[in-house]
Design a protein around this motif. Sequence first.
Motif, PDB file in Angstrom:
ATOM      1  N   CYS A  44     -30.509   6.329  18.247  1.00  0.00           N
ATOM      2  CA  CYS A  44     -31.004   5.523  17.138  1.00  0.00           C
ATOM      3  C   CYS A  44     -30.004   4.430  16.806  1.00  0.00           C
ATOM      4  O   CYS A  44     -28.795   4.614  16.946  1.00  0.00           O
TER       5      CYS A  44
ATOM      6  N   CYS B 278     -35.667   4.904  15.743  1.00  0.00           N
ATOM      7  CA  CYS B 278     -35.259   6.176  16.344  1.00  0.00           C
ATOM      8  C   CYS B 278     -36.165   6.545  17.512  1.00  0.00           C
ATOM      9  O   CYS B 278     -35.775   7.303  18.379  1.00  0.00           O
TER      10      CYS B 278
ATOM     11  N   CYS C 164     -31.051  11.736  13.207  1.00  0.00           N
ATOM     12  CA  CYS C 164     -31.498  11.143  14.472  1.00  0.00           C
ATOM     13  C   CYS C 164     -31.919  12.196  15.497  1.00  0.00           C
ATOM     14  O   CYS C 164     -31.163  13.125  15.782  1.00  0.00           O
TER      15      CYS C 164
ATOM     16  N   LYS D 178     -25.157   2.960  18.346  1.00  0.00           N
ATOM     17  CA  LYS D 178     -26.212   3.976  18.271  1.00  0.00           C
ATOM     18  C   LYS D 178     -25.659   5.272  17.712  1.00  0.00           C
ATOM     19  O   LYS D 178     -24.457   5.465  17.585  1.00  0.00           O
TER      20      LYS D 178
END
Length: 193
Positions: free
Chosen positions: A173, A190, A44, A116
């Motif tokens: 992300c 992302c 990410c 996330k």
Amino acid sequence: MAYTLQTGQKAPGFKLPATDGKTYELSGFNDSRYLVIFFTCNHCPYVKGSDEITRKTAEKFIPKGVKFIGINSNSENTYEEDSFENMVKRMEHYRFPWLYLYDRSQETVKAYGGLKTPHFFVFDENRTLVYTGRGVDSPRDTSRMTVNDLDRVLTELTEGRPISVSVTNPIGCNIKWEGKDAHWMPAEACDLV
């Protein structure tokens, strides 16, 4: 997807393998005064962009009794880069000052309600959640950062002060879900906040 853990709730238990070859349980950290558990991964851009700020924060607070535990819950079927083998390589290369655990079953991320990468959860000496959310306000490009929420909450916690802001929105992300739990957001999420 279960709701995100709320402040005042206890840390859910886990038993997960780490990149150092050991398996860790929540109860194994009883000698640490405070815990920072954060959901992270290898690929990410928000994680990559803020890892060095997280490192500096960890290095500042580890001597004050704070243990940092990173957990990768992403499906390697979505991003092969997030495989356990690549987690080991990443830790060997960067030598981050935290444990890096693998949640292949995704049971731990569901128990915490991680949304996330990165998503931080800070627990006090009773393993009660005192903060959840972002680490910084600009994780993808920390040159634009104006707030380091993780540093602030850990300063307040270790100095015995009230937590001024206990919840923020994590920025990064989406967790990459496996199979029937696959999130509706595409892998390209992302690039979205």
